[in-house]
Design an enzyme around this catalytic site. Structure first.
Site, mmCIF file in Angstrom:
data_model
loop_
_atom_site.group_PDB
_atom_site.id
_atom_site.type_symbol
_atom_site.label_atom_id
_atom_site.label_comp_id
_atom_site.label_asym_id
_atom_site.label_seq_id
_atom_site.Cartn_x
_atom_site.Cartn_y
_atom_site.Cartn_z
ATOM 1 N N HIS A 314 40.547 -16.534 -34.781
ATOM 2 C CA HIS A 314 41.771 -16.176 -34.084
ATOM 3 C C HIS A 314 41.960 -17.122 -32.918
ATOM 4 O O HIS A 314 40.982 -17.524 -32.283
ATOM 5 C CB HIS A 314 41.702 -14.727 -33.573
ATOM 6 C CG HIS A 314 43.033 -14.183 -33.205
ATOM 7 N ND1 HIS A 314 43.581 -14.342 -31.962
ATOM 8 C CD2 HIS A 314 43.943 -13.506 -33.946
ATOM 9 C CE1 HIS A 314 44.773 -13.774 -31.944
ATOM 10 N NE2 HIS A 314 45.024 -13.263 -33.134
ATOM 11 N N ASP A 372 43.784 -9.005 -40.164
ATOM 12 C CA ASP A 372 44.254 -9.182 -41.539
ATOM 13 C C ASP A 372 43.160 -8.989 -42.566
ATOM 14 O O ASP A 372 43.436 -8.764 -43.742
ATOM 15 C CB ASP A 372 44.854 -10.583 -41.705
ATOM 16 C CG ASP A 372 46.103 -10.725 -40.886
ATOM 17 O OD1 ASP A 372 46.903 -9.788 -40.905
ATOM 18 O OD2 ASP A 372 46.254 -11.749 -40.211
HETATM 19 N N1 CMC Z 1 37.431 -20.759 -41.778
HETATM 20 C C1 CMC Z 1 36.668 -21.844 -41.552
HETATM 21 N N2 CMC Z 1 36.691 -22.547 -40.399
HETATM 22 C C2 CMC Z 1 37.513 -22.134 -39.432
HETATM 23 C C3 CMC Z 1 38.337 -21.003 -39.599
HETATM 24 C C4 CMC Z 1 38.256 -20.300 -40.823
HETATM 25 N N3 CMC Z 1 39.031 -19.219 -41.029
HETATM 26 N N4 CMC Z 1 39.081 -20.814 -38.478
HETATM 27 C C5 CMC Z 1 38.721 -21.797 -37.635
HETATM 28 N N5 CMC Z 1 37.787 -22.586 -38.197
HETATM 29 C C6 CMC Z 1 37.080 -23.723 -37.554
HETATM 30 C C7 CMC Z 1 37.952 -24.966 -37.489
HETATM 31 O O1 CMC Z 1 37.815 -25.779 -38.613
HETATM 32 C C8 CMC Z 1 37.428 -25.598 -36.228
HETATM 33 O O2 CMC Z 1 36.186 -26.220 -36.527
HETATM 34 P P1 CMC Z 1 35.750 -27.570 -35.740
HETATM 35 O O3 CMC Z 1 35.642 -27.188 -34.310
HETATM 36 O O4 CMC Z 1 34.444 -27.944 -36.369
HETATM 37 O O5 CMC Z 1 36.823 -28.580 -36.007
HETATM 38 C C9 CMC Z 1 37.101 -24.420 -35.315
HETATM 39 O O6 CMC Z 1 36.813 -23.327 -36.205
HETATM 40 C C10 CMC Z 1 38.235 -24.031 -34.389
HETATM 41 O O7 CMC Z 1 39.388 -23.832 -35.201
HETATM 42 P P2 CMC Z 1 40.874 -24.073 -34.718
HETATM 43 O O8 CMC Z 1 41.716 -24.390 -35.910
HETATM 44 O O9 CMC Z 1 40.902 -25.021 -33.568
HETATM 45 O O10 CMC Z 1 41.214 -22.646 -34.175
HETATM 46 P P3 CMC Z 1 42.654 -22.132 -33.855
HETATM 47 O O11 CMC Z 1 42.520 -21.259 -32.675
HETATM 48 O O12 CMC Z 1 43.627 -23.244 -33.746
HETATM 49 O O13 CMC Z 1 43.032 -21.335 -35.182
HETATM 50 C C11 CMC Z 1 43.502 -19.634 -36.726
HETATM 51 C C12 CMC Z 1 43.153 -19.973 -35.278
HETATM 52 C C13 CMC Z 1 43.757 -18.124 -36.804
HETATM 53 C C14 CMC Z 1 44.788 -20.365 -37.139
HETATM 54 C C15 CMC Z 1 42.320 -20.051 -37.641
HETATM 55 O O14 CMC Z 1 41.140 -19.403 -37.239
HETATM 56 C C16 CMC Z 1 42.601 -19.783 -39.115
HETATM 57 O O15 CMC Z 1 43.241 -20.607 -39.772
HETATM 58 N N6 CMC Z 1 42.124 -18.604 -39.652
HETATM 59 C C17 CMC Z 1 42.421 -18.220 -41.010
HETATM 60 C C18 CMC Z 1 43.826 -17.651 -41.070
HETATM 61 C C19 CMC Z 1 43.915 -16.264 -40.495
HETATM 62 O O16 CMC Z 1 43.101 -15.394 -40.781
HETATM 63 N N7 CMC Z 1 44.975 -16.049 -39.686
HETATM 64 C C20 CMC Z 1 45.265 -14.735 -39.106
HETATM 65 C C21 CMC Z 1 45.186 -14.726 -37.630
HETATM 66 S S1 CMC Z 1 45.175 -13.050 -37.015
HETATM 67 C C22 CMC Z 1 46.739 -12.457 -37.312
HETATM 68 C C23 CMC Z 1 47.696 -12.824 -36.260
HETATM 69 O O17 CMC Z 1 47.510 -12.403 -35.095
HETATM 70 O O18 CMC Z 1 48.667 -13.533 -36.590
#
Ligand code: CMC
Length: 438
Positions: A314, A372
């Site tokens: 998240h 989710d």
């Molecule tokens: N699976 C594998 N790796 C992940 C995931 C995941 N679900 N989420 C983040 N990472 C890794 C990412 O690759 C990165 O690694 P590194 O530092 O080695 O490059 C690190 O964790 C940080 O990720 P980020 O993309 O910078 O994190 P973010 O804050 O931008 O992304 C997110 C948040 C929710 C978009 C992401 O965690 C994700 O895509 N999760 C899966 C989709 C999901 O479940 N979304 C629902 C969010 S909750 C509902 C809502 O409130 O809308």
């Protein structure tokens, strides 16, 4: 009552390394949480804009509605914890709280429920509007269109400068969303639309409109209705996320509330936001059996592979998502009630959760299950197809969107949102006619 004080004598001084120029910027403190540096005068004083492409460090507004502490896993609405609200309150009361700032007295509650209940029917012409869609249209596509179209049906509540009309639009949106969502579902099945029933509560009425048929009476299951109500509470608001910011940005241009909420629905649709609940179930189906979990965990860790564990991680929560905690036990209650004690999908989800929570990759990055992850399991058990999951999220989030919009509209001045950019394109160059281009 705590006050949201935004006048402060604190300041932050920035120094330009090259010129030595310093600029003093005001610092404001909220009631809880990090303080903010007000950079509005930065360009005027230094000629620089700031750069924050995904708004990871930018506050876009003051708000008194919702507070999240992502490190501690705290979510509260108007100061009340989400755990207490889901345990002791109901969606109508939480909606009132979000919209008006204080929990209702019993008289206010009755009036509010009455108002919402008597706005649940939609204009009969909307039934024909639905028929323009293909039966296999994604219900989110239908919702984007139909909710935006409400502004073509309710002309008497479009004056955004009139507080009474704003309130009527807010009530209409909260009231009509379940009706429209259920219609989108019924349309995909080819079944007749069910008119709302005023003797049922909000969650019961929604389940009735989705799963009832005119040919026979529909029996409400109180366990499922309560779980539905909990899901609505848990999705009601989440401060300045992508869809809420979209609603505020659309509203800042003075667009009408129905158009603003339609923009929020579009923004919610993506798999990185509300679309993740559908993606979780699709992922679990793709994994199939427990023995294949390691393969998918390895893929999630592989930077060359775009696959991510859906329902994990998240932007704000770097601790367990408090909404996921509540839903985890609700999921068990629902499966128990429906006699699905050995659900392979649930077992797969639990095993995935266990493995991911122990894996250093997920532990180090603080990737916990989010809301989710469990909502999809409950909704599937209730009988909703995956394509409806994000629609249910949109239905519940409408109260948050409209409360945030109302709060923005009540600010003494409304200024159109307009981010700046770092231009990296070509500098000025003369136009060359097509014949002379090589
Ligand atoms: N699976 C594998 N790796 C992940 C995931 C995941 N679900 N989420 C983040 N990472 C890794 C990412 O690759 C990165 O690694 P590194 O530092 O080695 O490059 C690190 O964790 C940080 O990720 P980020 O993309 O910078 O994190 P973010 O804050 O931008 O992304 C997110 C948040 C929710 C978009 C992401 O965690 C994700 O895509 N999760 C899966 C989709 C999901 O479940 N979304 C629902 C969010 S909750 C509902 C809502 O409130 O809308």
């Amino acid at each position: 009552m705590s006050k949201n004080k935004t006048t402060s004598h604190k300041s932050f001084t920035l120094t330009n390394d090259q010129t030595g120029q310093t600029v003093k910027l005001p610092v404001y403190e909220g009631t809880v949480g990090p303080s903010v540096i007000d950079i509005r005068k930065l360009y005027e004083e230094t000629g620089h804009f700031t750069m924050d492409p995904s708004f990871t460090a930018t506050g876009s507004c003051k708000s008194r509605i919702t507070y999240i502490d992502g490190d501690e896993g705290i979510l509260m609405h108007r100061g009340y914890s989400i755990e207490e609200l889901t345990e002791k309150s109901n969606f109508m009361e939480v909606s009132y709280l979000l919209l008006y700032g204080e929990p209702p007295t019993s008289g206010e509650y009755d009036d509010f429920v009455h108002n919402i209940t008597y706005h649940t029917m939609v204009h009969e012409q909307i039934h024909y509007f639905f028929r323009g869609f293909r039966r296999d249209a994604h219900p989110m596509a239908v919702m984007c269109g139909v909710v935006g179209a409400l502004s073509a049906f309710y002309h008497d509540s479009l004056d955004i400068w009139d507080p009474k009309q704003r309130e009527i639009s807010a009530h209409r949106l909260i009231a009509k969303m379940p009706t429209l969502a259920a219609m989108a579902y019924k349309y995909s099945l080819g079944q007749p639309f069910m008119y709302p029933r005023n003797d049922l509560n909000y969650a019961e009425n929604f389940l009735y409109m989705c799963f009832g048929v005119p040919a026979e009476p529909y029996k409400i299951n109180p366990v499922l209705a309560r779980a539905m109500d909990k899901i609505f509470i848990l999705h009601a608001d989440h401060e300045q996320n992508a869809s809420t910011s979209t609603v505020r940005l659309a509203g800042s241009s003075q667009a009408n509330p129905f158009a603003c909420i339609a923009s929020g629905i579009a923004s919610l649709w993506g798999p990185a936001h509300g679309g993740a609940n559908q993606a979780v179930l699709e992922m679990l189906a793709q994994i199939g059996t427990k023995d294949r979990i390691p393969e998918f965990i390895a893929r999630a860790k592989d930077k060359e592979d775009p696959f991510r564990l859906m329902g994990f991680g998240h932007r704000v929560y770097k601790n367990y998502d408090p909404r996921a905690q509540v839903l985890r036990s609700a999921a068990h209650e629902v499966l128990q009630e429906l006699g699905i004690t050995k659900d392979p999908m649930m077992e797969l989800a639990m095993e995935l959760e266990r493995i991911a929570l122990e894996d250093p990759y997920f532990v180090e990055r603080k990737l916990f299950p989010n809301v989710d992850f469990y909502s999809g399991i409950i909704l599937k058990a209730m009988g909703f197809p995956t394509s409806m999951f994000t629609v249910l999220f949109a239905l519940a989030r409408t109260v948050g969107w409209i409360s945030q919009w109302k709060e923005m509209m009540e600010e003494p001045t409304l200024k159109i949102g307009r981010p700046r950019q770092l231009y990296t394109g070509s500098p000025a160059r003369p136009y060359v006619s097509i014949k002379e281009r090589s």
